[in-house]
Design a protein around this motif. Structure first.
Motif, mmCIF file in Angstrom:
data_model
loop_
_atom_site.group_PDB
_atom_site.id
_atom_site.type_symbol
_atom_site.label_atom_id
_atom_site.label_comp_id
_atom_site.label_asym_id
_atom_site.label_seq_id
_atom_site.Cartn_x
_atom_site.Cartn_y
_atom_site.Cartn_z
ATOM 1 N N GLY A 274 45.294 26.912 46.294
ATOM 2 C CA GLY A 274 45.067 26.879 44.862
ATOM 3 C C GLY A 274 43.649 27.277 44.483
ATOM 4 O O GLY A 274 43.299 27.277 43.318
ATOM 5 N N ASN A 275 42.824 27.566 45.467
ATOM 6 C CA ASN A 275 41.443 27.937 45.208
ATOM 7 C C ASN A 275 41.256 29.438 45.449
ATOM 8 O O ASN A 275 40.343 29.858 46.148
ATOM 9 N N GLU A 276 42.167 30.208 44.870
ATOM 10 C CA GLU A 276 42.153 31.650 45.066
ATOM 11 C C GLU A 276 42.369 32.342 43.722
ATOM 12 O O GLU A 276 43.171 31.889 42.911
ATOM 13 N N PRO B 172 41.537 41.156 36.559
ATOM 14 C CA PRO B 172 40.686 41.270 35.381
ATOM 15 C C PRO B 172 39.305 41.807 35.757
ATOM 16 O O PRO B 172 38.869 41.647 36.902
ATOM 17 N N PRO B 173 38.598 42.395 34.776
ATOM 18 C CA PRO B 173 37.252 42.897 35.057
ATOM 19 C C PRO B 173 36.182 41.809 34.980
ATOM 20 O O PRO B 173 35.084 41.989 35.510
ATOM 21 N N ASP B 174 36.487 40.699 34.324
ATOM 22 C CA ASP B 174 35.571 39.556 34.217
ATOM 23 C C ASP B 174 36.303 38.311 34.693
ATOM 24 O O ASP B 174 37.415 38.017 34.233
ATOM 25 N N ILE B 175 35.656 37.566 35.594
ATOM 26 C CA ILE B 175 36.300 36.407 36.211
ATOM 27 C C ILE B 175 35.357 35.216 36.119
ATOM 28 O O ILE B 175 34.175 35.326 36.433
ATOM 29 N N GLU B 176 35.883 34.083 35.692
ATOM 30 C CA GLU B 176 35.162 32.806 35.695
ATOM 31 C C GLU B 176 35.749 31.990 36.839
ATOM 32 O O GLU B 176 36.972 31.821 36.922
ATOM 33 N N THR B 177 34.890 31.456 37.724
ATOM 34 C CA THR B 177 35.400 30.693 38.855
ATOM 35 C C THR B 177 34.338 29.720 39.347
ATOM 36 O O THR B 177 33.279 29.584 38.740
ATOM 37 N N THR B 178 34.621 29.051 40.456
ATOM 38 C CA THR B 178 33.694 28.079 41.029
ATOM 39 C C THR B 178 33.370 28.451 42.478
ATOM 40 O O THR B 178 34.105 29.207 43.128
ATOM 41 N N VAL B 179 32.263 27.879 42.972
ATOM 42 C CA VAL B 179 31.867 28.083 44.366
ATOM 43 C C VAL B 179 33.026 27.669 45.267
ATOM 44 O O VAL B 179 33.691 26.662 45.025
ATOM 45 N N GLY B 180 33.268 28.460 46.291
ATOM 46 C CA GLY B 180 34.331 28.175 47.250
ATOM 47 C C GLY B 180 35.635 28.890 46.965
ATOM 48 O O GLY B 180 36.547 28.877 47.791
ATOM 49 N N THR B 181 35.741 29.520 45.809
ATOM 50 C CA THR B 181 36.956 30.261 45.466
ATOM 51 C C THR B 181 37.034 31.536 46.293
ATOM 52 O O THR B 181 36.030 32.216 46.501
ATOM 53 N N THR B 182 38.222 31.854 46.751
ATOM 54 C CA THR B 182 38.449 33.111 47.453
ATOM 55 C C THR B 182 38.996 34.128 46.462
ATOM 56 O O THR B 182 39.959 33.847 45.752
ATOM 57 N N TRP C 56 33.353 53.566 38.875
ATOM 58 C CA TRP C 56 33.524 52.948 37.547
ATOM 59 C C TRP C 56 34.455 51.743 37.615
ATOM 60 O O TRP C 56 34.547 50.978 36.670
ATOM 61 N N MET C 57 35.128 51.544 38.728
ATOM 62 C CA MET C 57 35.986 50.374 38.925
ATOM 63 C C MET C 57 35.067 49.202 39.265
ATOM 64 O O MET C 57 34.470 49.184 40.344
ATOM 65 N N ARG C 58 34.951 48.250 38.321
ATOM 66 C CA ARG C 58 33.967 47.180 38.480
ATOM 67 C C ARG C 58 34.531 45.847 38.012
ATOM 68 O O ARG C 58 35.366 45.796 37.121
ATOM 69 N N ALA C 59 34.007 44.778 38.616
ATOM 70 C CA ALA C 59 34.341 43.418 38.190
ATOM 71 C C ALA C 59 33.071 42.576 38.243
ATOM 72 O O ALA C 59 32.246 42.736 39.138
ATOM 73 N N THR C 60 32.939 41.699 37.259
ATOM 74 C CA THR C 60 31.832 40.751 37.208
ATOM 75 C C THR C 60 32.413 39.364 37.372
ATOM 76 O O THR C 60 33.340 38.977 36.652
ATOM 77 N N VAL C 61 31.894 38.619 38.348
ATOM 78 C CA VAL C 61 32.392 37.273 38.657
ATOM 79 C C VAL C 61 31.294 36.268 38.308
ATOM 80 O O VAL C 61 30.194 36.324 38.855
#
Length: 187
Positions: free
Chosen positions: A41-43, A94-104, A178-183
């Motif tokens: 569940g941490n993915e 998605p191009p923008d991702i909100e997550t926490t430390v330890g997420t894969t 140009w394929m980019r994601a910000t986490v």
């Protein structure tokens, strides 16, 4: 800058992409894991997308460049990059991702071409000079110049990276820059 699609342009793209091929790279894509196999569940899933047309991409760049039917013809792909700095169907979702430390982060290649999902310090160009120039990214991200065979994600393949520190992490495709994601990573 507009670059005409001619024999010289085609040859540069073909040589550039074929030069990136690594004969030690597995020829069979990895299997996309089911939700049940991702029980932690941490993915977070990142879809790696493209819409290459196998007929025109394989004829222009070389056999095996694109493994899907239909889609954007090669000349239109180049035209889109010239006009917009990228081809819209080639993206991370998605191009923008909100997550926490330890997420894969699980990048799944749902397109027909090979891609990378490479963490970079700063967005930049990739390993194909012509695509860098057409997209306005003439200077490669240094991380793209240090790729290993297992960094390439074939069609239907996957790639994982675990976020380890809070802050902002940047990911790009080192073939299609140009394929980019910000986490955005919370502690």
């Amino acid at each position: 800058m507009r670059v005409p699609v001619n024999a010289a342009t085609t040859m540069v793209v073909m040589v550039s992409l074929l030069a990136c091929a690594d004969p030690s790279q597995p020829t069979q894509p990895s299997t996309i894991r089911s939700a049940a196999e991702r029980a932690s569940g941490n993915e977070r899933i990142v879809n790696v997308m493209d819409a290459c047309d196998s007929t025109t991409f394989n004829a222009t760049v070389g056999p095996g460049t694109c493994a899907r039917a239909g889609g954007v013809r090669f000349a239109e792909f180049v035209s889109q990059i010239q006009k917009h700095g990228g081809a819209g169907a080639w993206h991370f979702a998605p191009p923008d991702i909100e997550t926490t430390v330890g997420t894969t982060l699980l990048a799944i290649n749902r397109g027909g071409e090979t891609h990378t999902f490479t963490e970079v310090e700063h967005f930049g160009g990739g390993i194909v000079p012509l695509l860098n120039d057409l997209s306005g990214n003439p200077v490669p991200a240094p991380e793209c110049l240090r790729l290993e065979a297992d960094d390439f994600i074939p069609p239907s393949g996957t790639y994982t990276d675990t976020v380890e520190t809070p802050g902002t992490e940047l990911y790009q495709c080192c073939i299609h820059p140009w394929m980019r994601a910000t986490v955005h990573v919370r502690g």
